[in-house]
Enzyme design. Structure first.
Site, PDB file in Angstrom:
ATOM      1  N   ASN A  23       0.801  -1.224   0.000  1.00 12.57           N
ATOM      2  CA  ASN A  23       0.000   0.000   0.000  1.00 12.57           C
ATOM      3  C   ASN A  23       0.836   1.278   0.000  1.00 12.57           C
ATOM      4  OD1 ASN A  23      -2.258  -1.524  -0.232  1.00 12.57           O
ATOM      5  ND2 ASN A  23      -2.845  -1.415   1.928  1.00 12.57           N
ATOM      6  N   CYS A 117     -10.932  -5.110  -3.554  1.00 11.90           N
ATOM      7  CA  CYS A 117     -11.647  -6.113  -2.771  1.00 11.90           C
ATOM      8  C   CYS A 117     -13.034  -5.594  -2.408  1.00 11.90           C
ATOM      9  CB  CYS A 117     -10.868  -6.432  -1.501  1.00 11.90           C
ATOM     10  SG  CYS A 117      -9.393  -7.413  -1.801  1.00 11.90           S
ATOM     11  N   ARG A 122     -16.888   1.709  -1.018  1.00  7.41           N
ATOM     12  CA  ARG A 122     -15.563   2.344  -1.085  1.00  7.41           C
ATOM     13  C   ARG A 122     -15.669   3.608  -1.930  1.00  7.41           C
ATOM     14  NH1 ARG A 122     -11.043  -2.276  -1.445  1.00  7.41           N
ATOM     15  NH2 ARG A 122      -9.820  -0.603  -0.542  1.00  7.41           N
ATOM     16  N   ASP A 125     -15.597  10.136  -2.754  1.00  4.40           N
ATOM     17  CA  ASP A 125     -16.051  11.531  -2.678  1.00  4.40           C
ATOM     18  C   ASP A 125     -14.989  12.464  -2.074  1.00  4.40           C
ATOM     19  OD1 ASP A 125     -16.796   9.843  -0.389  1.00  4.40           O
ATOM     20  OD2 ASP A 125     -17.491  11.708   0.505  1.00  4.40           O
ATOM     21  N   GLN A 126     -14.175  11.961  -1.151  1.00  6.24           N
ATOM     22  CA  GLN A 126     -13.164  12.830  -0.527  1.00  6.24           C
ATOM     23  C   GLN A 126     -12.010  13.135  -1.486  1.00  6.24           C
ATOM     24  OE1 GLN A 126     -13.891  14.286   2.532  1.00  6.24           O
ATOM     25  NE2 GLN A 126     -15.780  13.268   1.911  1.00  6.24           N
ATOM     26  N   ASP A 305      -7.087  -3.975   8.039  1.00  9.18           N
ATOM     27  CA  ASP A 305      -6.446  -5.002   7.205  1.00  9.18           C
ATOM     28  C   ASP A 305      -5.944  -6.184   8.031  1.00  9.18           C
ATOM     29  OD1 ASP A 305      -6.972  -3.360   5.107  1.00  9.18           O
ATOM     30  OD2 ASP A 305      -4.904  -2.719   4.767  1.00  9.18           O
TER      31      ASP A 305
HETATM   32  C1  EPZ Z   1      -6.592   1.726   1.698  1.00 10.43           C
HETATM   33  O1  EPZ Z   1      -7.825   1.694   1.027  1.00 10.43           O
HETATM   34  C2  EPZ Z   1      -5.949   0.379   1.480  1.00 10.43           C
HETATM   35  N1  EPZ Z   1      -5.815   0.165   0.048  1.00 10.43           N
HETATM   36  C3  EPZ Z   1      -6.804  -0.702   2.117  1.00 10.43           C
HETATM   37  O2  EPZ Z   1      -6.078  -1.900   2.033  1.00 10.43           O
HETATM   38  C4  EPZ Z   1      -7.066  -0.397   3.584  1.00 10.43           C
HETATM   39  O3  EPZ Z   1      -7.988  -1.329   4.094  1.00 10.43           O
HETATM   40  C5  EPZ Z   1      -7.624   1.007   3.755  1.00 10.43           C
HETATM   41  O4  EPZ Z   1      -6.756   1.974   3.088  1.00 10.43           O
HETATM   42  C6  EPZ Z   1      -7.760   1.434   5.205  1.00 10.43           C
HETATM   43  O5  EPZ Z   1      -6.518   1.367   5.848  1.00 10.43           O
HETATM   44  C7  EPZ Z   1      -4.779   0.676  -0.613  1.00 10.43           C
HETATM   45  O6  EPZ Z   1      -3.920   1.354  -0.041  1.00 10.43           O
HETATM   46  C8  EPZ Z   1      -4.677   0.385  -2.060  1.00 10.43           C
HETATM   47  P1  EPZ Z   1      -9.695   4.626   2.814  1.00 10.43           P
HETATM   48  P2  EPZ Z   1      -8.617   3.035   0.751  1.00 10.43           P
HETATM   49  O7  EPZ Z   1      -9.892   5.645   1.755  1.00 10.43           O
HETATM   50  O8  EPZ Z   1      -7.642   4.128   0.498  1.00 10.43           O
HETATM   51  C9  EPZ Z   1     -14.296   5.838   3.467  1.00 10.43           C
HETATM   52  C10 EPZ Z   1      -5.717  -4.165   1.707  1.00 10.43           C
HETATM   53  O9  EPZ Z   1      -6.202  -5.201   2.215  1.00 10.43           O
HETATM   54  N2  EPZ Z   1     -14.083   6.786   2.351  1.00 10.43           N
HETATM   55  O10 EPZ Z   1      -8.755   4.909   3.918  1.00 10.43           O
HETATM   56  O11 EPZ Z   1      -9.628   2.732  -0.268  1.00 10.43           O
HETATM   57  C11 EPZ Z   1     -14.274   4.400   2.999  1.00 10.43           C
HETATM   58  O12 EPZ Z   1     -15.511   3.981   2.496  1.00 10.43           O
HETATM   59  C12 EPZ Z   1      -6.608  -3.017   1.327  1.00 10.43           C
HETATM   60  O13 EPZ Z   1      -4.507  -4.007   1.459  1.00 10.43           O
HETATM   61  C13 EPZ Z   1     -15.104   7.633   1.989  1.00 10.43           C
HETATM   62  O14 EPZ Z   1     -16.198   7.618   2.546  1.00 10.43           O
HETATM   63  O15 EPZ Z   1      -9.309   3.244   2.152  1.00 10.43           O
HETATM   64  C14 EPZ Z   1     -13.826   3.679   4.246  1.00 10.43           C
HETATM   65  O16 EPZ Z   1     -14.947   3.446   5.064  1.00 10.43           O
HETATM   66  C15 EPZ Z   1      -8.045  -3.334   1.435  1.00 10.43           C
HETATM   67  N3  EPZ Z   1     -14.873   8.515   0.963  1.00 10.43           N
HETATM   68  C16 EPZ Z   1     -12.925   4.670   4.945  1.00 10.43           C
HETATM   69  O17 EPZ Z   1     -13.224   5.949   4.377  1.00 10.43           O
HETATM   70  C17 EPZ Z   1     -13.672   8.565   0.312  1.00 10.43           C
HETATM   71  O18 EPZ Z   1     -13.527   9.386  -0.607  1.00 10.43           O
HETATM   72  C18 EPZ Z   1     -11.441   4.413   4.784  1.00 10.43           C
HETATM   73  O19 EPZ Z   1     -11.120   4.257   3.400  1.00 10.43           O
HETATM   74  C19 EPZ Z   1     -12.650   7.691   0.702  1.00 10.43           C
HETATM   75  C20 EPZ Z   1     -12.883   6.807   1.743  1.00 10.43           C
END
Ligand code: EPZ
Length: 430
Positions: A23, A117, A122, A125-126, A305
């Protein structure tokens, strides 16, 4: 279709070398095209997701030369289009990173919307809010995110939720914007810091990564650099919990112990011995595990994770555990599979109520996603009898040579392709 065939019962014993962080690698590979000069990246994990991203970047004219399995030189000086047309990139979550990188450098990006996944909603919007705040127009059309700006101008952005992807994406675009950007409520994960360090080594001015306020003073252009990616916190944590589940004794090498603090604390709480060294951790488990309450949180909290891996351990503990995932609402799909192996788990919304059982028994199961797949493999390693794990492609997205590393620790596991090979494995392992 590839599967793992596993005969459980052997404790994992020995030393395992942890690879580079997936990541961190994904955004760093995308950010490497933000300069026209050559970038050399080391300690890159050789996994499906990084390979897909590299191929997609090649498709727009990036020169990508693998110097060895874990090193690559990247040159984005001959990029001829800002539109990524690649079928595979749609399958990975990190598809969103080229948007921040290309928008920053060329003020335009057309990139397929991310997949990844299926672990819950996912949203992006942010990311979009951040790009718009910098002055870009953003359009979602025909499965693509299209962003364009005459100029990008620094801005003050408050994220509504802590998002790793949005923090990194905005940081990349803001690096080449005019003026200063402040990201408040930013994610603090080690990979966010690693991307900031990489960009700074290319001439960016990013301060505060690792805290919840990041300040980025835009620069006109970036230059080449040599950079080594940090070790994978989650691969390390997966092996540490595999030691707990199989009652093993593992030295997990090439890690940054600070990144593993929440994982280490839980291992100690549930009854494992953990020894910390400069760049390795030893985990020994000889007793029945104790139950615990776990809530996943953004870093430095317990990582989402690692949620399936700890649940697999707690399902063998002496008592009732409660595991709540506050980050993704659909990350309990492995529970049905674990139940087939004898676990006693009830899921209510985003919480799993786990009543410990004496043992797992082998079964034919399916990996529902990357981390859950790896966790189910650790259950199979501890189980009585044979297990087959289907859909190992999920596991291969993020774990390099998973079964080979496990074999070297005494596990009876093989990658098989057909029933004949499964039969052979059964005969061999008795
Ligand atoms: C990253 O995903 C990782 N993926 C994920 O790893 C990891 O589970 C996650 O961060 C949390 O640590 C990569 O780095 C490629 P987030 P990401 O944006 O960036 C909400 C693995 O197993 N959200 O931090 O997609 C979202 O729905 C994978 O290696 C919004 O609402 O995660 C979630 O509930 C799986 N709007 C929370 O924030 C947005 O615009 C955290 O998501 C963005 C996110």
């Amino acid at each position: 279709m590839k599967q793992y065939a596993i005969k459980g019962g052997n404790p994992l014993v020995g030393e395992v070398e942890i690879g580079g962080s997936k990541n961190a690698a994904l955004p760093i590979l995308a950010a490497a095209v933000m300069t026209d000069e050559t970038v050399y990246i080391d300690n890159m994990p050789d996994v499906f997701d990084t390979n897909v991203l590299l191929t997609a970047l090649q498709g727009i004219g990036t020169s990508v030369v693998r110097t060895d399995r874990h090193s690559v030189t990247i040159n984005g000086g001959n990029i001829f289009t800002q539109e990524i047309q690649d079928d595979n990139i749609k399958k990975i979550r990190a598809a969103y990173y080229p948007t921040g990188a290309l928008l920053g450098k060329y003020k335009e990006a057309i990139v397929p919307l991310p997949g990844g996944c299926d672990i819950g909603c996912r949203a992006i919007d942010q990311h979009i809010k951040g790009f718009k705040a910098l002055g870009a127009e953003v359009l979602i059309e025909h499965g693509y995110i299209k962003t364009k700006a005459d100029r990008l101008v620094g801005s003050h952005i408050y994220l509504d939720c802590v998002s790793v992807g949005a923090t990194i994406n905005i940081m990349m675009a803001a690096t080449l914007a005019e003026g200063t950007t402040i990201i408040e409520n930013s994610a603090k994960e080690p990979h966010v810091v690693d991307v900031a360090n990489f960009l700074n080594s290319c001439g960016a001015h990013i301060k505060g990564a690792g805290t919840d306020v990041i300040r980025i003073k835009g620069v006109k252009k970036l230059h080449g650099a040599e950079y080594t990616i940090i070790p994978d916190q989650i691969e390390a944590g997966t092996f540490m919990f595999a030691a707990a589940v199989t009652k093993g004794d593992l030295l997990v090498k090439n890690v940054i112990p600070k990144h593993l603090e929440s994982i280490t604390a839980k291992l100690i709480e549930i009854g494992c011995e953990v020894e910390e060294y400069d760049d390795c951790m030893r985990v020994v488990c000889s007793k029945k595990l104790r139950p615990s309450h776990v809530k996943t949180l953004p870093y430095p909290g317990f990582p989402t994770d690692m949620q399936p891996q700890i649940a697999v351990a707690l399902a063998l503990a002496d008592g009732i555990s409660i595991v709540t995932d506050t980050i993704f609402e659909n990350r309990f799909k492995y529970v049905d599979e674990l139940t087939r192996m004898g676990a006693n788990i009830r899921v209510e919304g985003s919480t799993a109520i786990i009543t410990g059982v004496q043992r797992y028994t082998g079964a034919d199961i399916t990996a529902p996603d990357l981390r859950a797949g790896a966790a189910l493999v650790t259950a199979a390693l501890a189980a009585e009898g044979f297990t087959t794990v289907d859909e190992v492609r999920y596991i291969q997205r993020g774990y390099e040579d998973f079964h080979l590393k496990l074999q070297a620790l005494g596990a009876q596991i093989e990658l098989v392709e057909d029933p004949r090979e499964i039969q052979k494995f059964r005969l061999k392992t008795g």
